[in-house]
Design a protein around this motif. Structure first.
Motif, PDB file in Angstrom:
ATOM      1  N   SER B  51       8.320  70.058  46.362  1.00  0.00           N
ATOM      2  CA  SER B  51       7.100  70.446  45.645  1.00  0.00           C
ATOM      3  C   SER B  51       6.730  71.898  45.896  1.00  0.00           C
ATOM      4  CB  SER B  51       5.949  69.538  46.047  1.00  0.00           C
ATOM      5  OG  SER B  51       5.556  69.858  47.352  1.00  0.00           O
ATOM      6  N   LEU B  52       7.391  72.524  46.869  1.00  0.00           N
ATOM      7  CA  LEU B  52       7.137  73.947  47.099  1.00  0.00           C
ATOM      8  C   LEU B  52       7.530  74.762  45.885  1.00  0.00           C
ATOM      9  CD1 LEU B  52       8.548  74.489  50.667  1.00  0.00           C
ATOM     10  CD2 LEU B  52       6.196  74.645  49.971  1.00  0.00           C
ATOM     11  N   PHE B  53       8.490  74.243  45.125  1.00  0.00           N
ATOM     12  CA  PHE B  53       8.987  75.048  44.013  1.00  0.00           C
ATOM     13  C   PHE B  53       8.099  74.925  42.793  1.00  0.00           C
ATOM     14  CE2 PHE B  53      12.441  74.171  46.849  1.00  0.00           C
ATOM     15  CZ  PHE B  53      12.950  75.433  47.054  1.00  0.00           C
ATOM     16  N   LEU B  54       7.188  73.913  42.795  1.00  0.00           N
ATOM     17  CA  LEU B  54       6.262  73.766  41.660  1.00  0.00           C
ATOM     18  C   LEU B  54       5.330  74.968  41.526  1.00  0.00           C
ATOM     19  CD1 LEU B  54       5.234  70.008  41.847  1.00  0.00           C
ATOM     20  CD2 LEU B  54       6.686  71.118  40.162  1.00  0.00           C
ATOM     21  N   PRO B  55       4.583  75.273  42.583  1.00  0.00           N
ATOM     22  CA  PRO B  55       3.587  76.331  42.377  1.00  0.00           C
ATOM     23  C   PRO B  55       4.171  77.730  42.480  1.00  0.00           C
ATOM     24  CG  PRO B  55       3.328  75.381  44.550  1.00  0.00           C
ATOM     25  CD  PRO B  55       4.495  74.718  43.931  1.00  0.00           C
ATOM     26  N   GLN B  56       5.480  77.822  42.574  1.00  0.00           N
ATOM     27  CA  GLN B  56       6.042  79.133  42.823  1.00  0.00           C
ATOM     28  C   GLN B  56       5.830  80.096  41.642  1.00  0.00           C
ATOM     29  OE1 GLN B  56      10.116  79.092  44.499  1.00  0.00           O
ATOM     30  NE2 GLN B  56       8.914  79.736  46.237  1.00  0.00           N
ATOM     31  N   SER B  57       5.659  79.516  40.439  1.00  0.00           N
ATOM     32  CA  SER B  57       5.441  80.386  39.282  1.00  0.00           C
ATOM     33  C   SER B  57       4.091  81.083  39.370  1.00  0.00           C
ATOM     34  CB  SER B  57       5.546  79.558  38.007  1.00  0.00           C
ATOM     35  OG  SER B  57       4.784  78.382  38.166  1.00  0.00           O
ATOM     36  N   ILE B  58       3.142  80.389  39.987  1.00  0.00           N
ATOM     37  CA  ILE B  58       1.843  81.032  40.161  1.00  0.00           C
ATOM     38  C   ILE B  58       1.974  82.016  41.308  1.00  0.00           C
ATOM     39  CG2 ILE B  58      -0.607  80.547  40.363  1.00  0.00           C
ATOM     40  CD1 ILE B  58       0.267  77.521  40.239  1.00  0.00           C
ATOM     41  N   ALA B  59       1.621  83.242  41.034  1.00  0.00           N
ATOM     42  CA  ALA B  59       1.935  84.265  42.025  1.00  0.00           C
ATOM     43  C   ALA B  59       1.214  83.982  43.338  1.00  0.00           C
ATOM     44  CB  ALA B  59       1.550  85.625  41.491  1.00  0.00           C
ATOM     45  N   SER B  60      -0.076  83.816  43.274  1.00  0.00           N
ATOM     46  CA  SER B  60      -0.841  83.620  44.493  1.00  0.00           C
ATOM     47  C   SER B  60      -2.104  82.888  44.105  1.00  0.00           C
ATOM     48  CB  SER B  60      -1.176  84.966  45.119  1.00  0.00           C
ATOM     49  OG  SER B  60      -2.233  84.806  46.021  1.00  0.00           O
ATOM     50  N   ARG B  61      -2.316  81.730  44.663  1.00  0.00           N
ATOM     51  CA  ARG B  61      -3.444  80.916  44.202  1.00  0.00           C
ATOM     52  C   ARG B  61      -4.401  80.697  45.357  1.00  0.00           C
ATOM     53  NH1 ARG B  61      -5.030  78.800  39.430  1.00  0.00           N
ATOM     54  NH2 ARG B  61      -6.771  77.425  39.866  1.00  0.00           N
ATOM     55  N   GLN B  62      -5.621  81.122  45.162  1.00  0.00           N
ATOM     56  CA  GLN B  62      -6.661  80.878  46.151  1.00  0.00           C
ATOM     57  C   GLN B  62      -7.267  79.522  45.834  1.00  0.00           C
ATOM     58  OE1 GLN B  62      -7.680  83.411  48.482  1.00  0.00           O
ATOM     59  NE2 GLN B  62      -8.813  81.783  49.516  1.00  0.00           N
ATOM     60  N   VAL B  63      -7.093  78.553  46.725  1.00  0.00           N
ATOM     61  CA  VAL B  63      -7.654  77.232  46.505  1.00  0.00           C
ATOM     62  C   VAL B  63      -8.879  77.113  47.390  1.00  0.00           C
ATOM     63  CG1 VAL B  63      -7.203  74.780  46.565  1.00  0.00           C
ATOM     64  CG2 VAL B  63      -5.364  76.365  46.101  1.00  0.00           C
ATOM     65  N   THR B  64     -10.026  77.126  46.813  1.00  0.00           N
ATOM     66  CA  THR B  64     -11.310  77.253  47.517  1.00  0.00           C
ATOM     67  C   THR B  64     -11.244  78.500  48.405  1.00  0.00           C
ATOM     68  OG1 THR B  64     -10.752  75.972  49.487  1.00  0.00           O
ATOM     69  CG2 THR B  64     -11.522  74.728  47.586  1.00  0.00           C
ATOM     70  N   ALA B  65     -12.287  78.675  49.183  1.00  0.00           N
ATOM     71  CA  ALA B  65     -12.257  79.871  50.038  1.00  0.00           C
ATOM     72  C   ALA B  65     -11.336  79.666  51.223  1.00  0.00           C
ATOM     73  CB  ALA B  65     -13.674  80.173  50.509  1.00  0.00           C
ATOM     74  N   LEU B  66     -10.902  78.427  51.437  1.00  0.00           N
ATOM     75  CA  LEU B  66     -10.222  78.120  52.691  1.00  0.00           C
ATOM     76  C   LEU B  66      -8.733  78.448  52.672  1.00  0.00           C
ATOM     77  CD1 LEU B  66     -11.811  74.708  53.658  1.00  0.00           C
ATOM     78  CD2 LEU B  66     -12.464  76.984  54.356  1.00  0.00           C
ATOM     79  N   LEU B  67      -8.069  78.089  51.599  1.00  0.00           N
ATOM     80  CA  LEU B  67      -6.616  78.173  51.610  1.00  0.00           C
ATOM     81  C   LEU B  67      -6.117  79.125  50.530  1.00  0.00           C
ATOM     82  CD1 LEU B  67      -5.795  74.398  51.995  1.00  0.00           C
ATOM     83  CD2 LEU B  67      -5.711  76.143  53.736  1.00  0.00           C
ATOM     84  N   VAL B  68      -5.063  79.833  50.840  1.00  0.00           N
ATOM     85  CA  VAL B  68      -4.426  80.646  49.811  1.00  0.00           C
ATOM     86  C   VAL B  68      -2.947  80.276  49.808  1.00  0.00           C
ATOM     87  CG1 VAL B  68      -4.234  82.580  51.404  1.00  0.00           C
ATOM     88  CG2 VAL B  68      -3.981  82.967  48.971  1.00  0.00           C
ATOM     89  N   LEU B  69      -2.469  79.840  48.624  1.00  0.00           N
ATOM     90  CA  LEU B  69      -1.074  79.399  48.530  1.00  0.00           C
ATOM     91  C   LEU B  69      -0.270  80.507  47.871  1.00  0.00           C
ATOM     92  CD1 LEU B  69       0.102  76.540  49.316  1.00  0.00           C
ATOM     93  CD2 LEU B  69      -2.365  76.672  49.279  1.00  0.00           C
ATOM     94  N   ASP B  70       0.009  81.555  48.622  1.00  0.00           N
ATOM     95  CA  ASP B  70       0.842  82.614  48.050  1.00  0.00           C
ATOM     96  C   ASP B  70       2.285  82.401  48.508  1.00  0.00           C
ATOM     97  OD1 ASP B  70       0.481  83.130  50.667  1.00  0.00           O
ATOM     98  OD2 ASP B  70      -0.516  85.054  50.410  1.00  0.00           O
ATOM     99  N   HIS B  71       3.158  83.285  48.106  1.00  0.00           N
ATOM    100  CA  HIS B  71       4.566  83.096  48.459  1.00  0.00           C
ATOM    101  C   HIS B  71       4.785  83.129  49.962  1.00  0.00           C
ATOM    102  CE1 HIS B  71       6.331  84.203  44.275  1.00  0.00           C
ATOM    103  NE2 HIS B  71       5.486  83.209  44.249  1.00  0.00           N
ATOM    104  N   ALA B 121      -1.375  78.722  55.561  1.00  0.00           N
ATOM    105  CA  ALA B 121      -2.003  78.976  54.273  1.00  0.00           C
ATOM    106  C   ALA B 121      -3.466  79.352  54.393  1.00  0.00           C
ATOM    107  CB  ALA B 121      -1.857  77.743  53.384  1.00  0.00           C
ATOM    108  N   SER B 122      -3.996  79.374  55.614  1.00  0.00           N
ATOM    109  CA  SER B 122      -5.447  79.530  55.692  1.00  0.00           C
ATOM    110  C   SER B 122      -5.865  80.980  55.538  1.00  0.00           C
ATOM    111  CB  SER B 122      -5.956  78.968  57.008  1.00  0.00           C
ATOM    112  OG  SER B 122      -5.392  79.685  58.058  1.00  0.00           O
ATOM    113  N   SER B 123      -7.007  81.140  54.897  1.00  0.00           N
ATOM    114  CA  SER B 123      -7.549  82.485  54.703  1.00  0.00           C
ATOM    115  C   SER B 123      -9.008  82.499  55.127  1.00  0.00           C
ATOM    116  CB  SER B 123      -7.424  82.886  53.239  1.00  0.00           C
ATOM    117  OG  SER B 123      -8.200  82.011  52.460  1.00  0.00           O
ATOM    118  N   HIS B 124      -9.345  81.619  56.044  1.00  0.00           N
ATOM    119  CA  HIS B 124     -10.731  81.447  56.416  1.00  0.00           C
ATOM    120  C   HIS B 124     -10.743  80.890  57.822  1.00  0.00           C
ATOM    121  CE1 HIS B 124     -14.804  79.770  56.346  1.00  0.00           C
ATOM    122  NE2 HIS B 124     -15.041  80.501  55.272  1.00  0.00           N
ATOM    123  N   PHE B 125     -11.741  81.275  58.618  1.00  0.00           N
ATOM    124  CA  PHE B 125     -11.771  80.791  59.996  1.00  0.00           C
ATOM    125  C   PHE B 125     -11.823  79.277  60.069  1.00  0.00           C
ATOM    126  CE2 PHE B 125     -13.589  84.984  61.675  1.00  0.00           C
ATOM    127  CZ  PHE B 125     -12.342  85.387  62.090  1.00  0.00           C
TER     128      PHE B 125
END
Lengths: 500, 498
Positions: B51-71, B121-125
């Protein structure tokens, strides 16, 4: 293509003989012999092909080249090229490979497959070092040949093999890392001034840098090569490694691995850093002269046959360093000649030591004495190579040392006269070796059988080459000066200006 | 409803990990048999990886303030999932194979992997702490899993105390940073600090220092390294592999993201302190490793030194640094998994006897140097794999470790970090001693090994384990000779971080 083949024949041969040993014990040595045989034939064929071209004065120098992308991210390519000096060193490597297979024929009984694998991979690494013209690739091969060499010493070596093998590995690997840092520094200096990230030798030549940067980067290279060559304060791994290694290991160490250090000085240090090498040359030459004397004096004090020969290597390679840093056509020709002649004559002395050890299980010269009456053929060969090592005219070593001194005299007459003292010292240790081992009464009552056909073939061919080098050195000298004429002509002209 | 769908896709690797933990738990509750449990665990990991390959087309996705699913996050999640897969496979025979009743082990492994995934993946304390605690709490239980044996229990308690302590420091540090800046999002902290007259005041600086300290405990960097050898030695070998790789790797990936996104690298005091930590980690780790006679302890000190090497690349703080850290970490993962894999395969393990403490329970793993004497001659392939791993740790060509070290040196030289670079050179020269010592013991003639008094019957690897080790060794060599493939992936990974 043929350059790649030179490396991959050995790589594949190593893997094959490892596997062959599992299917059919005893097959490994034949496969190894066939591999180095093919390698030698190929190398000699290349030499004959290019001999006429090299004799021409206008010849640019590169006999063959191959380049392929490897790690584009860093501008690293698989770049091999061969000029005269690489060619004769490859021929030397292949020949000594043949010798070392021959001298392990009966010595190595246990785990022969793995032994020949290590032997052939060490040779492959050395050939890679002589051919690589990408600094990353060069470093890759440089490190690669250490591991199999380590195994050869650690598994098949003599009494203190663990100590010697670890010492060898740490010295060479540690200094190699310094060289890696220096390579990276050079590459990034080049990157900052040109915007091109590359490890290619030709592109890195003539990189503009400040004198102090150049000196520091050059020192990084110099230390790595100085450890390998060895130059005097960095030599202490050598006597141990040479003494404890199995015969084939000593032959390869002395004949081939030490040459990679000298080759590095010749190919990389001076051409890449002409200015820094120019004002560092007096120091390097002083170290070289110190090595010549120090090695000769210590050799005289040894009682262990192999240790004595190991110290003569320090002395002989000191001459090579002198020749390289004097940097004129005579001294360079002499340096190359000395490298080849030393490879053959010292290799032969190690073979003799190996034969003695196999029969008597000792290397202690105090326990020999009077072997001439028991093994006349071996003793005659021992005498022959001992006087080759002391530089008797008519043998290859004399040509090398004479040319080096001639060239050196133009750079520094003081150092030339210091180095000439070594001729006296070398007579002392060479004759001491012969007297202690072969002359006198056979008081210990040795009953040994003389050389076998295989051993005679090995030693006679080495003797023939030594004589040929001494009587008709021109083919080797044709190959050598190309390096002096081509890229780093700057230094040559500087030297000429100085002389005028 | 439309907007949540891509978020779920982006989060799918993490969600699948969580789901498979639940599924494994339910499966174990209804049908208590180790075989379906391990199968489900591995299946969950495989699904999560694909499933890692699914969101790979999206360059960088901020999911809520907590997580960022970038490459960057996806790459490290992939690494963690693969490492967990290897560890799960290694655990199976070690913990008793088909006779075992260790379903909880796999649930804990999945949860720990989830924690690691959240960390990278976290972008928040808040998500930082969440991921960290998920990882640490699973690890307490995993380390002390053979709970009727002394050493694992001791190691578990040591880890519990120190991890709790370091989490406390971390929380306090976060609070201090929050007190100055009023935000817990990495990116916002970063933009606030780039404002011309803004810089961390004493509060914020102390907070940052405390965060670095807390992370330093997890990474076992030098002044905070005391727990490492004991925990490594005490924990069951596959779990040690997990601590050495997933736990440390996730932490380091997070720290790098924090430093780059939150602009912490602009603080000279902190970067100076970090380079000091790097130098001491390299030297102390390598020197102390010389004194050990236990393979797990040697590897523990070696991993301290390796993390020091990583920091050298880390300190360059540029795109090359990210690539270098990612490559070195990948190499480090492969190598450590392989090395501890060999130790696992050589060890009897804890087979099922968890009620009386004697039946079938090994006192310790096969981790003494003497257990490996002459291995080259009676188990050539196993010894070959171990040698390859050790040479990779030493940074010898033909292995990934060489390219990794090259990358780190390149990053360090490019940023002119001369002192850490020199420390790296000295440290890896010292390091050769103990790697070669292990190799030399393995090469010792077979006759010595037989007369060795401590020699005891050792386990023979199962087929799956052998395949796994062979795959690791092949990967190690393949990516060491042709690194360009991995480098291409990494280049795509890092562009968007800074």
């Amino acid at each position: 293509m043929i350059l790649t083949a030179l490396i991959f024949i050995l790589v594949a041969g190593g893997l094959l003989s490892w596997m062959a040993d599992r299917w059919h014990p005893g097959a490994a040595k034949w496969l190894a012999l066939a591999t180095v045989g093919v390698e030698l034939v190929l190398a000699i064929w290349l030499w004959l092909q290019s001999a006429s071209a090299m004799a021409l004065p206008a010849h640019v120098g590169w006999l063959g080249e191959i380049r392929a992308e490897w790690i584009p991210r860093f501008g690293v390519s698989f770049h091999l090229a061969m000029d005269g000096i690489s060619l004769i060193l490859v021929v030397l490597t292949a020949f000594l490979g043949m010798v070392s297979v021959a001298c392990s024929w009966t010595e190595i009984q246990e785990r022969a497959g793995f032994f020949y694998f290590n032997l052939l991979w060490t040779l492959a690494g050395a050939v890679g070092v002589f051919l690589a013209l990408d600094l990353f690739l060069f470093f890759f091969f440089w490190e690669l040949m250490l591991v199999p060499m380590y195994f050869m010493i650690a598994i098949w070596g003599h009494e203190k093999r663990l100590y010697a093998s670890i010492k060898f590995f740490i010295f060479v690997e540690g200094s190699g890392l310094l060289m890696l840092v220096a390579i990276l520094a050079l590459v990034f200096v080049h990157y900052r001034s040109t915007g091109v990230l590359t490890f290619d030798y030709f592109e890195l030549l003539n990189t503009a840098m400040s004198p102090s940067t150049e000196l520091w980067i050059m020192l990084g290279f110099f230390i790595a090569f100085a450890v390998k060559t060895p130059i005097v304060p960095f030599h202490s791994w050598l006597p141990d490694a040479h003494t404890e290694a199995p015969t084939a290991g000593s032959v390869i160490l002395a004949g081939v691995l030490l040459k990679t250090g000298a080759y590095g000085l010749l190919r990389f240090v001076v051409p890449l850093f002409p200015e820094a090498a120019g004002y560092f040359a007096p120091v390097a030459m002083a170290l070289g002269a110190a090595g010549v004397l120090y090695g000769a004096f210590l050799a005289f004090a040894q009682t262990d046959f192999k240790r004595l020969v190991a110290y003569t290597s320090v002395s002989h390679l000191g001459f090579v360093v002198l020749g390289i840093f004097a940097w004129n056509p005579w001294s360079l020709g002499g340096a190359v000649m000395q490298m080849i002649a030393h490879g053959i004559s010292t290799g032969a002395l190690f073979v003799i030591a190996g034969i003695l050890q196999e029969r008597t299980h000792t290397r202690d010269m105090r326990r020999f004495e009077g072997l001439w009456s028991v093994m006349p053929r071996l003793a005659a060969m021992g005498l022959f190579f001992a006087i080759a090592a002391l530089g008797l005219p008519g043998m290859g070593n004399f040509v090398g040392e004479f040319l080096i001194l001639m060239g050196l005299y133009r750079a520094s007459s003081v150092l030339a006269s210091v180095a000439a003292v070594a001729f006296v010292a070398s007579v002392v240790y060479a004759l001491a070796l012969v007297q202690k081992t072969f002359h006198g009464e056979n008081t210990h009552g040795w009953q040994l059988h003389d050389l076998s056909g295989r051993e005679m073939a090995t030693l006679y061919s080495m003797a023939a080459i030594t004589l040929w080098l001494g009587l008709y050195p021109q083919p080797v000298l044709d190959a050598a000066p190309n390096t002096a004429n081509s890229p780093p002509a700057i230094v040559v002209s500087q030297h000429q200006a100085n002389m005028e | 409803m439309n907007s949540i769908y891509p978020d779920l896709i982006a989060l799918s690797p993490l969600i699948l990990l969580a789901v498979s933990a639940v599924v494994v738990m339910l499966a174990a509750a209804f049908y208590r048999n180790p075989r379906p449990v391990i199968m489900l665990t591995l299946l969950g990991l495989i699904l999560s990886f694909t499933s890692l390959f699914l969101p790979q087309s999206i360059a960088s996705r901020q999911v809520t303030a907590l997580l960022v699913l970038d490459h960057y996050a996806l790459f490290f999640i992939g690494l963690i999932v693969v490492a967990t897969f290897v560890v799960a496979v290694l655990c199976y025979r070690y913990f008793g194979g088909n006779e075992s009743r260790h379903e909880a082990l796999y649930i804990l492994l999945l949860l720990a992997a989830l924690g690691g995934g959240v960390l990278v993946a976290s972008s928040h304390f808040a998500s930082f702490l969440l991921g960290l605690e998920l990882l640490s709490i699973s690890l307490f239980a995993l380390i002390a899993y053979p709970r009727f044996t002394e050493r694992p229990l001791e190691a578990g308690i040591k880890y519990l105390i120190l991890a709790g302590f370091s989490s406390g420091l971390l929380l306090f540090g976060m609070a201090l940073v929050y007190a100055q800046l009023g935000t817990m999002q990495f990116a916002k902290i970063g933009t606030m600090l780039t404002a011309p007259d803004q810089a961390l005041e004493l509060y914020g600086l102390a907070g940052l220092a405390l965060i670095v300290t807390g992370v330093g405990f997890k990474l076992a960097l030098v002044p905070f390294h005391m727990w490492t050898p004991d925990v490594y030695e005490g924990a069951p070998a596959p779990i040690t592999a997990f601590i050495a790789t997933v736990s440390k790797g996730a932490m380091l990936a997070l720290l790098l993201r924090y430093f780059l996104m939150a602009g912490a690298y602009q603080s000279h005091q902190i970067t100076f302190a970090l380079s000091l930590v790097a130098v001491t980690s390299i030297l102390v780790g390598n020197l102390l490793a010389l004194l050990q006679d236990n393979i797990k302890r040697i590897l523990a000190y070696s991993s301290i030194a390796q993390l020091g090497y990583l920091l050298v690349g880390f300190l360059a703080f540029d795109p090359l640094a990210i690539e270098a850290v990612a490559y070195f970490l990948t190499a480090y993962f492969v190598t450590m998994l392989g090395a501890f894999g060999v130790v696992t395969v050589r060890s009897g393990g804890f087979n099922g006897g968890d009620n009386d403490g004697s039946g079938g329970v090994a006192e310790r793993d096969s981790d003494r140097l003497a257990d490996y004497a002459g291995l080259f001659w009676h188990r050539p392939w196993l010894a070959g794999v171990f040698t390859a791993m050790l040479l990779s740790l030493a940074g010898i060509p033909l292995t990934m470790g060489f390219i990794g070290k090259f990358y780190i040196l390149a990053a360090g030289v490019e940023a002119s970090l001369w002192i850490p670079v020199i420390a790296l050179v000295i440290g890896s020269t010292i390091g050769l001693f103990y790697y070669l010592r292990i190799i030399a013991v393995m090469c010792a003639p077979g006759s010595q090994a037989i007369t060795e008094p401590t020699m005891r019957p050792v386990a023979s690897p199962s087929l799956v384990e052998s395949v796994m080790l062979a795959a690791l060794a092949l990967l190690l060599i393949w990516l060491g000779v042709f690194p360009a493939q991995l480098i291409d992936v990494l280049e795509g990974t890092v562009v968007n971080l800074s």
